[in-house]
Write a protein that holds these residues in place. Structure first.
Motif, PDB file in Angstrom:
ATOM      1  N   ALA A 214       0.831  -1.206   0.000  1.00  0.00           N
ATOM      2  CA  ALA A 214       0.000   0.000   0.000  1.00  0.00           C
ATOM      3  C   ALA A 214       0.866   1.257   0.000  1.00  0.00           C
ATOM      4  O   ALA A 214       0.577   2.226  -0.718  1.00  0.00           O
ATOM      5  CB  ALA A 214      -0.928  -0.004   1.217  1.00  0.00           C
ATOM      6  N   LEU A 215       1.948   1.248   0.766  1.00  0.00           N
ATOM      7  CA  LEU A 215       2.856   2.386   0.784  1.00  0.00           C
ATOM      8  C   LEU A 215       3.511   2.575  -0.588  1.00  0.00           C
ATOM      9  O   LEU A 215       3.652   3.708  -1.065  1.00  0.00           O
ATOM     10  CB  LEU A 215       3.925   2.196   1.860  1.00  0.00           C
ATOM     11  N   GLY A 216       3.875   1.477  -1.235  1.00  0.00           N
ATOM     12  CA  GLY A 216       4.466   1.563  -2.565  1.00  0.00           C
ATOM     13  C   GLY A 216       3.503   2.159  -3.577  1.00  0.00           C
ATOM     14  O   GLY A 216       3.878   3.016  -4.377  1.00  0.00           O
ATOM     15  N   LEU A 217       2.250   1.728  -3.542  1.00  0.00           N
ATOM     16  CA  LEU A 217       1.255   2.305  -4.449  1.00  0.00           C
ATOM     17  C   LEU A 217       1.040   3.785  -4.162  1.00  0.00           C
ATOM     18  O   LEU A 217       0.920   4.603  -5.080  1.00  0.00           O
ATOM     19  CB  LEU A 217      -0.074   1.556  -4.331  1.00  0.00           C
ATOM     20  N   ARG A 218       1.000   4.137  -2.901  1.00  0.00           N
ATOM     21  CA  ARG A 218       0.806   5.549  -2.535  1.00  0.00           C
ATOM     22  C   ARG A 218       1.969   6.392  -3.044  1.00  0.00           C
ATOM     23  O   ARG A 218       1.780   7.495  -3.550  1.00  0.00           O
ATOM     24  CB  ARG A 218       0.670   5.664  -1.014  1.00  0.00           C
ATOM     25  N   MET A 219       3.189   5.891  -2.915  1.00  0.00           N
ATOM     26  CA  MET A 219       4.353   6.638  -3.382  1.00  0.00           C
ATOM     27  C   MET A 219       4.375   6.735  -4.915  1.00  0.00           C
ATOM     28  O   MET A 219       4.818   7.743  -5.469  1.00  0.00           O
ATOM     29  CB  MET A 219       5.646   6.007  -2.865  1.00  0.00           C
TER      30      MET A 219
ATOM     31  N   TYR B 284       9.673   2.123  -5.148  1.00  0.00           N
ATOM     32  CA  TYR B 284      10.404   0.909  -5.521  1.00  0.00           C
ATOM     33  C   TYR B 284      11.020   0.229  -4.297  1.00  0.00           C
ATOM     34  O   TYR B 284      11.041  -0.998  -4.197  1.00  0.00           O
ATOM     35  CB  TYR B 284      11.478   1.232  -6.551  1.00  0.00           C
ATOM     36  N   GLY B 285      11.508   1.026  -3.357  1.00  0.00           N
ATOM     37  CA  GLY B 285      12.044   0.450  -2.119  1.00  0.00           C
ATOM     38  C   GLY B 285      10.973  -0.268  -1.322  1.00  0.00           C
ATOM     39  O   GLY B 285      11.204  -1.340  -0.753  1.00  0.00           O
ATOM     40  N   SER B 286       9.785   0.319  -1.280  1.00  0.00           N
ATOM     41  CA  SER B 286       8.676  -0.302  -0.557  1.00  0.00           C
ATOM     42  C   SER B 286       8.258  -1.619  -1.206  1.00  0.00           C
ATOM     43  O   SER B 286       8.000  -2.608  -0.515  1.00  0.00           O
ATOM     44  CB  SER B 286       7.498   0.659  -0.498  1.00  0.00           C
ATOM     45  N   PHE B 287       8.210  -1.630  -2.550  1.00  0.00           N
ATOM     46  CA  PHE B 287       7.899  -2.887  -3.235  1.00  0.00           C
ATOM     47  C   PHE B 287       8.996  -3.921  -2.981  1.00  0.00           C
ATOM     48  O   PHE B 287       8.722  -5.116  -2.843  1.00  0.00           O
ATOM     49  CB  PHE B 287       7.715  -2.661  -4.727  1.00  0.00           C
ATOM     50  N   GLY B 288      10.239  -3.473  -2.919  1.00  0.00           N
ATOM     51  CA  GLY B 288      11.338  -4.381  -2.612  1.00  0.00           C
ATOM     52  C   GLY B 288      11.206  -4.975  -1.213  1.00  0.00           C
ATOM     53  O   GLY B 288      11.427  -6.173  -1.010  1.00  0.00           O
ATOM     54  N   LEU B 289      10.841  -4.142  -0.239  1.00  0.00           N
ATOM     55  CA  LEU B 289      10.645  -4.643   1.124  1.00  0.00           C
ATOM     56  C   LEU B 289       9.467  -5.611   1.192  1.00  0.00           C
ATOM     57  O   LEU B 289       9.495  -6.584   1.959  1.00  0.00           O
ATOM     58  CB  LEU B 289      10.431  -3.478   2.084  1.00  0.00           C
ATOM     59  N   CYS B 290       8.453  -5.354   0.388  1.00  0.00           N
ATOM     60  CA  CYS B 290       7.308  -6.260   0.313  1.00  0.00           C
ATOM     61  C   CYS B 290       7.773  -7.630  -0.193  1.00  0.00           C
ATOM     62  O   CYS B 290       7.416  -8.667   0.360  1.00  0.00           O
ATOM     63  CB  CYS B 290       6.250  -5.677  -0.609  1.00  0.00           C
TER      64      CYS B 290
END
Length: 110
Positions: free
Chosen positions: A29-34, A90-96
């Motif tokens: 969700a954070l990745g989509l928001r960013m 991209y970092g958030s998707f990576g952490l996901c």
């Protein structure tokens, strides 16, 4: 015959599953928001299924893409801020992805 349930192990598995779900959903969700903040709102054309309740027409898809482009142009962020938001996405998707891989490693290693 007696059945023994290890309740502490049950609670540990429940806690790990809950934490994993929260991490994966939260980072996604954070990745989509960013991505939206970076001006790159994902516009995905819906798949057409024969039993679908609603199917978007080509005109509706073009209108949604045009609205996303307009919103990206109206963004009050500077180019540097947009770039930073994109890197954060991209970092958030990576952490996901790492959270998913960590869950798989917990299953495989044990």
């Amino acid at each position: 015959m007696t059945v023994h349930v290890d309740w502490t192990a049950f609670v540990q598995v429940f806690g790990a599953a809950l934490a994993g779900a929260v991490l994966v959903v939260g980072f996604y969700a954070l990745g989509l928001r960013m991505l939206v903040r970076a001006g790159r709102a994902p516009v995905v054309a819906p798949a057409e299924f024969p039993d679908a309740i609603t199917v978007m027409t080509d005109k509706q898809i073009r209108r949604a893409a045009k609205a996303a482009e307009k919103a990206a142009r109206k963004s009050p962020l500077s180019d540097g801020q947009k770039r930073l938001a994109l890197v954060a996405a991209y970092g958030s998707f990576g952490l996901c992805g790492l959270a998913v891989l960590g869950g798989l490693l917990l299953i495989v290693v044990r």
